[in-house]
Design an enzyme around this catalytic site. Structure first.
Site, PDB file in Angstrom:
ATOM      1  N   ASP A  94      -5.502 -14.593  33.890  1.00 37.70           N
ATOM      2  CA  ASP A  94      -6.932 -14.708  34.143  1.00 37.70           C
ATOM      3  C   ASP A  94      -7.658 -13.364  34.242  1.00 37.70           C
ATOM      4  O   ASP A  94      -8.802 -13.318  34.699  1.00 37.70           O
ATOM      5  CB  ASP A  94      -7.176 -15.506  35.421  1.00 37.70           C
ATOM      6  CG  ASP A  94      -6.641 -14.803  36.661  1.00 37.70           C
ATOM      7  OD1 ASP A  94      -5.720 -13.977  36.525  1.00 37.70           O
ATOM      8  OD2 ASP A  94      -7.156 -15.083  37.762  1.00 37.70           O
ATOM      9  N   GLU A  95      -7.032 -12.290  33.797  1.00 34.98           N
ATOM     10  CA  GLU A  95      -7.664 -10.976  33.959  1.00 34.98           C
ATOM     11  C   GLU A  95      -7.161 -10.016  32.891  1.00 34.98           C
ATOM     12  O   GLU A  95      -5.988 -10.039  32.518  1.00 34.98           O
ATOM     13  CB  GLU A  95      -7.340 -10.427  35.350  1.00 34.98           C
ATOM     14  CG  GLU A  95      -8.071  -9.166  35.712  1.00 34.98           C
ATOM     15  CD  GLU A  95      -7.843  -8.779  37.168  1.00 34.98           C
ATOM     16  OE1 GLU A  95      -8.631  -7.979  37.689  1.00 34.98           O
ATOM     17  OE2 GLU A  95      -6.873  -9.274  37.779  1.00 34.98           O
TER      18      GLU A  95
END
Length: 346
Positions: A94-95
């Site tokens: 997610d990053e």
């Protein structure tokens, strides 16, 4: 991404929207893998034992993780990134860091690129993302957290030094709670205090990390965005506010660390054969113990079993334990089904 796992669950289950949600195990020894923003208002956060989370928020709804769904959403997001630049350094599902200095669409403004990416993510996945824009990785990371959720923040070269000097050291990426507390004891409370220390002082008190702290206090970070970075290991560690003296206490403290490592492995669909336990004592002396199997570790339970087997022979300990860590290495990107077949053949 904003509360990624929990947000995916709220997206897919409308009855969870607006309610405090924890992704993870609700059992007594379970751990929160992710918490919705509604749950965070009660103090619930990732790596927190489930019993503690439920005590803080009795209305908390526990949802079992669905890593295949999270990975599919992550691939959608990565595809959007790739429309703008090939220089993408993923940190997790997610990053990621993106270098858009020379971007594929010839857009002059990094802020405009970030706005387009966030809009595309929302349209494709119905999820929100927060973006940080700056001239190096350290400041971009700080900026990405500054206006969460669903936010965007820019730290310009002119803003950089002042932004850092006013920030509490506990907000610095790379400075955890234990290091922050230690800095506070030394009279270092914010970036300005940190910048007042010379290199020798910081290295004396924080070892190799001292040089990193010295430069980030000045808003300097020369690390490039590396699209070709190959992960050789997956690890997590925790420094405790109170030293651990018993096997039961150390075993319990190891659980969220194991959970964090396995959560990453599940999400990234990778496995490893070598488990390494790291133990740092109160006097900062350190030992490691490793075990390598003939096949990759195939489950959370197996990782827990091996980690505890490495921990047990160290007791009774000569002095209190201030830090524990678990690392999985000798990685491969094979599915769990492939691993199971390999183990059966062996």
């Amino acid at each position: 991404m904003d509360a990624f796992y929990a947000s995916v669950e709220q997206r897919d289950h409308p009855e969870l929207r607006g309610r405090p949600v924890a992704v993870g195990g609700s059992r007594e020894r379970g751990v929160v893998a992710a918490a919705s923003y509604e749950a965070r208002k009660f103090g619930v956060h990732s790596a927190m034992p489930s019993v503690t989370a439920r005590r803080k928020c009795p209305e908390l709804v526990f949802v079992p993780p669905r890593f295949d769904v999270y990975k599919a959403a992550s691939l959608q997001i990565r595809t959007i990134f790739a429309e703008h630049t090939a220089l993408i350094e993923p940190l997790s599902l997610d990053e990621a860091y993106l270098d858009v200095t020379e971007n594929l669409q010839g857009i002059a403004s990094a802020t405009e690129i970030a706005q387009r990416i966030r809009a595309s993510i929302k349209a494709a996945t119905a999820l929100t993302a927060s973006a940080g824009i700056s001239y190096n990785k350290f400041l971009a990371k700080l900026a990405s957290d500054h206006r969460k959720p669903d936010g965007l923040f820019v730290i310009t070269p002119r803003m950089g030094p002042a932004f850092v000097e006013a920030l509490p050291v506990g907000k610095f990426h790379g400075i955890g709670p234990a290091t922050s507390a230690r800095m506070n004891q030394l009279g270092i409370h914010n970036g300005l205090d940190l910048r007042a220390q010379d290199m020798a002082f910081l290295q004396r008190h924080f070892g190799k990390a001292g040089a990193y702290y010295y430069w980030i206090a000045r808003g300097v970070d020369e690390r490039p965005v590396r699209a070709d970075r190959i992960r050789k290991s997956v690890g997590a560690e925790n420094t405790f506010a109170t030293d651990l003296a018993t096997l039961d206490a150390a075993g319990a403290a190891l659980q969220p660390i194991i959970e964090k490592v396995w959560r990453y492995c599940e999400g990234a669909d990778i496995r490893g054969r070598t488990v390494t336990l790291k133990v740092k004592y109160a006097d900062f002396s350190q030992v490691t113990r490793s075990r390598t199997g003939i096949a990759p570790v195939s489950s959370h339970g197996e990782l827990e079993q091996v980690s505890l087997a490495l921990l047990e022979p160290l007791f009774p300990v000569p002095r209190g334990i201030r830090l524990l860590g678990v690392t999985l290495s000798a990685l491969n990107e094979s599915s769990a089904e492939t691993d199971a077949q390999f183990r059966l053949l062996v």
